[in-house]
Design an enzyme around this catalytic site. Structure first.
Site, PDB file in Angstrom:
ATOM      1  N   ASN A  98       0.574  -1.401   0.228  1.00  0.00           N
ATOM      2  CA  ASN A  98       0.286  -0.069   0.162  1.00  0.00           C
ATOM      3  C   ASN A  98       1.037   1.152  -0.009  1.00  0.00           C
ATOM      4  O   ASN A  98       0.694   2.164   0.566  1.00  0.00           O
ATOM      5  CB  ASN A  98      -0.658  -0.052   1.403  1.00  0.00           C
ATOM      6  N   ASP A 309       3.279  -5.759  11.488  1.00  0.00           N
ATOM      7  CA  ASP A 309       2.534  -4.559  11.005  1.00  0.00           C
ATOM      8  C   ASP A 309       3.140  -2.891  11.702  1.00  0.00           C
ATOM      9  O   ASP A 309       2.271  -2.241  11.387  1.00  0.00           O
ATOM     10  CB  ASP A 309       0.925  -4.803  11.867  1.00  0.00           C
ATOM     11  N   HIS A 313       4.054   5.934  11.132  1.00  0.00           N
ATOM     12  CA  HIS A 313       2.658   7.049  10.424  1.00  0.00           C
ATOM     13  C   HIS A 313       3.834   9.052  11.019  1.00  0.00           C
ATOM     14  O   HIS A 313       4.219   8.778  12.282  1.00  0.00           O
ATOM     15  CB  HIS A 313       1.657   7.588  11.200  1.00  0.00           C
TER      16      HIS A 313
END
Lengths: 428, 312
Positions: A98, A309, A313
């Site tokens: 992604n 995972d 950010h």
């Protein structure tokens, strides 16, 4: 000829299930049995490193990492992600597709592999998209992704909502023996939820995501894989329900494997009580009961893999309300120390850790020559100091992003150095 | 030898000797097509109605030519100009046509089981010219005839069927037909286009692990057409991807038996399921198949209407 001897470490080999004090010899990047005449040092052209009092694992593999390159380099680059991985003890990482553009093409896959090759740090294994543009509307060119070097497929971040697309993706990928990793979730049921639905979401007055949104997604994906008789790997399992569904599916012979992440066996939804956006991720932190079920599943073999995972950010993005802040936390640098807590608490053995963090990911992803410290395997090694006491601080973070709920945490146990393909790497 | 049914609906209904009977009869009829005057009076005074609910060039023309060479009175109903467009049901259409006393119907329909359904309504013989994804028995018979002209024994024959097997009526008929004669069948396709169950009445049918395994030492390779629409329903990612991984190339073909026969039921998507050069260099039996198609359809009509004559 490059020769390396790792001396006096306690070698944990998950393949032979042995835990023995022995030397490990690596020649030209490949683990070899010790030569008859034991090399003693520089005069034999052998570099010697001491692992006295240390643990020697096969190189750890994190099969679930979000590097943000290409597209979101302000959050993480391939290079910064690798440095975080080295610091956390990983010799290999697998990056989710992604990015922007998404890795749904051979071009992006080749770009990632080329970039990693030039960096010459640890191993990077790209995961390609299941659907074009991760949109869930048509299949990506899966054969071409495999040809370019993708080791698995996933639309991680979102589920493949259309069951027909998911089913056919599983079948089509099976043609190429390419594993599919599902982000299992009923997205409509998740709705606008931001944390686990329950006591904490009620107390904070935020919209919750019911745990059954994950359970239903898991059930659907496991049923699809079981019906079609193909392999499926379920990503980031966080609920007692999902654990149970996977356990039952395995009993009936479905070719299902799964992973959990360190935060699901370390924290609960309580971590969100002060609206801590650094504890916001999807799936969300769950209840004590779910946490216990995840630990049990790690112990009994239902859970095959611990993956991070790792989802970087930027500070400004997380510096917002719980509703607005993005999902995800970084994990590369805390994964091994959190997992070692399970060992120190006598919940799992070191051999089990080596299975969860090296052998099983290698097997699931068909990454040959990795996951064991034996003759002929690739010289990927993680050397760990089990007793090193240290504190995880924001300043010490190697990742470009600092969004971790574990900042300030004190740990016992840390990777000392990583060897990838016979090359020693240190980020501490 | 004789055939004891009024209809030809499915290869499943045929025994190995039935299949041989159709093929042997077709070989006789093939001679007519090679004569100067390509006509015999065999079906004079018999009426055959062709109903094609689906577009078709090859099969329809083949049946019409077969009927003309046998001197049958035949007509073809184009569905776009019929009462079907006014909403008439399949049953009513057939009952009305039945009242005009035809001797045989040739039916092509997009719905599986259509020919079977019609055969229960009418006293006339019904020839299935392709029903949905189910069967295309005359295609199977002409494929077998084409192979039988070159290969004596089917017992040790390796037949590879490659392509969209799941949606292929040709594949279903061929799998039954060739395996009834003792051939070993190797299927290869993207796994999304394989049938879920590969049990075909005891036939030796295997799923090949790769295209290479399927074609290696094959005596016969039957390539199937891939429809572009399959990508919209997620069966494949794209035609480009299909071309890359599921096309019969000269390199792959070189791994087959030296005397391999390459068949394709048509219409061909050149350079999608098969390299154009293989066709250009006359390495296929595509046109032989088309030629034999007329003979097989003559044989079918002769046998079925002949049965009617004896038992009707």
């Amino acid at each position: 000829m490059d020769k390396l001897l790792i001396k006096n470490g306690i070698v944990i080999d998950p393949l032979t299930k042995t835990e023995v004090k022995r030397d490990v010899y690596i020649e030209n990047g490949i683990i070899k049995d010790l030569p008859a005449k034991k090399p003693t040092g520089a005069k034999d052209g052998v570099k010697i490193v001491s692992a006295d009092g240390l643990i020697v694992f096969p190189g750890l593999i994190d099969m679930h990492v979000h590097l943000r390159e290409p597209g979101y380099e302000y959050k993480e680059t391939i290079k910064s992600g690798m440095k975080a991985a080295i610091s956390g003890g990983f010799a290999s990482i697998c990056c989710m597709p992604n990015t922007n553009p998404a890795n749904d093409s051979e071009e992006v896959t080749r770009f990632l592999i080329e970039k990693a090759k030039n960096l010459d740090l640890i191993n990077l294994f790209p995961i390609g998209a299941i659907s074009k543009g991760l949109k869930g509307a048509s299949l990506a060119d899966i054969g071409k992704l495999k040809e370019a070097g993708a080791v698995a497929l996933s639309d991680d971040g979102n589920p493949v909502e259309d069951s027909a697309l998911m089913g056919r993706a599983l079948l089509y990928a099976d043609t190429f023996n390419l594993p599919v990793i599902s982000h299992s979730e009923d997205i409509k049921l998740r709705g606008k939820g931001v944390i686990n639905e329950g006591a904490v979401s009620e107390r904070l007055g935020v919209i919750g995501m019911p745990s059954i949104a994950e359970d239903i997604g898991t059930a659907r994906d496991v049923i699809l894989a079981g019906y079609y008789g193909v392999k499926l790997h379920v990503a980031h399992v966080s609920t007692a329900g999902s654990v149970n569904i996977i356990k039952q599916a395995k009993k009936t012979g479905a070719k299902v494997t799964c992973e959990t992440c360190p935060h699901y066996f370390s924290l609960t939804e309580e971590s969100l009580l002060d609206y801590n956006t650094n504890a916001k991720m999807n799936p969300p932190l769950r209840t004590e009961m779910d946490k216990r079920a995840v630990i049990e599943a790690i112990q009994d073999g239902t859970i095959d893999v611990i993956a991070t995972d790792h989802a970087p950010h930027a500070k400004d993005e997380k510096d917002d309300t719980l509703d607005a802040a993005p999902f995800g936390i970084i994990g590369l640098e805390t994964s091994l120390p959190l997992t070692l807590r399970l060992f120190h608490d006598k919940k799992i053995s070191l051999i089990r850790i080596a299975e969860l963090m090296s052998l099983n990911p290698a097997k699931i992803l068909n990454i040959s020559g990795r996951g064991s410290v034996s003759n002929g395997y690739i010289g990927d090694i993680t050397v760990v100091d089990l007793n090193k006491k240290w504190q995880f601080t924001e300043r010490g973070i190697k990742s470009l992003s600092k969004n971790s709920p574990f900042i300030g945490e004190k740990f016992k146990g840390k990777s000392s150095f990583v060897i990838a393909g016979g090359k020693i790497l240190k980020e501490n | 030898m004789s055939f004891q049914k009024k209809d030809l609906i499915s290869i499943k209904d045929l025994s190995a000797s039935d299949i041989n009977y159709f093929v042997e009869t077709a070989k006789e009829f093939k001679k007519i097509s090679l004569k100067d005057i390509k006509k015999v009076p065999t079906l004079r005074g018999k009426t055959v109605v062709n109903i094609f609910y689906e577009p078709s060039t090859r099969t329809r023309t083949s049946f019409e030519i077969a009927q003309k060479r046998l001197s049958a009175d035949s007509l073809s109903i184009a569905i776009s100009q019929s009462s079907v467009v006014k909403g008439e049901s399949l049953k009513d259409t057939l009952l009305n046509l039945e009242a005009m006393k035809p001797d045989a119907f040739v039916i092509r329909h997009s719905e599986s089981g259509a020919a079977h359904f019609i055969s229960k309504i009418t006293k006339a013989s019904v020839v299935n010219a392709g029903d949905g994804i189910n069967e295309h028995p005359t295609q199977c018979l002409l494929d077998i005839m084409t192979v039988a002209e070159a290969k004596k024994d089917f017992k040790s024959l390796k037949v590879a069927i490659i392509g969209d097997i799941y949606h292929s009526r040709v594949a279903r008929s061929d799998i039954y037909g060739f395996s009834k004669l003792g051939a070993e069948i190797y299927l290869y396709a993207p796994h999304s286009l394989l049938p879920r169950i590969t049990e075909y009445g005891g036939g030796k049918v295997f799923i090949a692990k790769s295209m290479e395994e399927a074609v290696k030492n094959a005596d016969v390779i039957i390539m199937l057409r891939i429809q572009k629409e399959r990508a919209s329903y997620y069966f494949i990612p794209s035609i480009e991807e299909y071309r890359n991984f599921f096309r019969l190339t000269p390199e792959l073909l070189s791994k087959a038996d030296k005397k391999v026969m390459v068949l394709h039921p048509g219409p061909v998507n050149r350079d999608v399921e098969i390299s154009g050069s293989i066709i250009n260099e006359n390495k296929t039996h595509i046109f032989k198949q088309v030629e034999n198609g007329v003979a097989v359809r003559m044989a079918c009509l002769y046998i079925l209407i002949g049965y009617q004559k004896l038992n009707g």
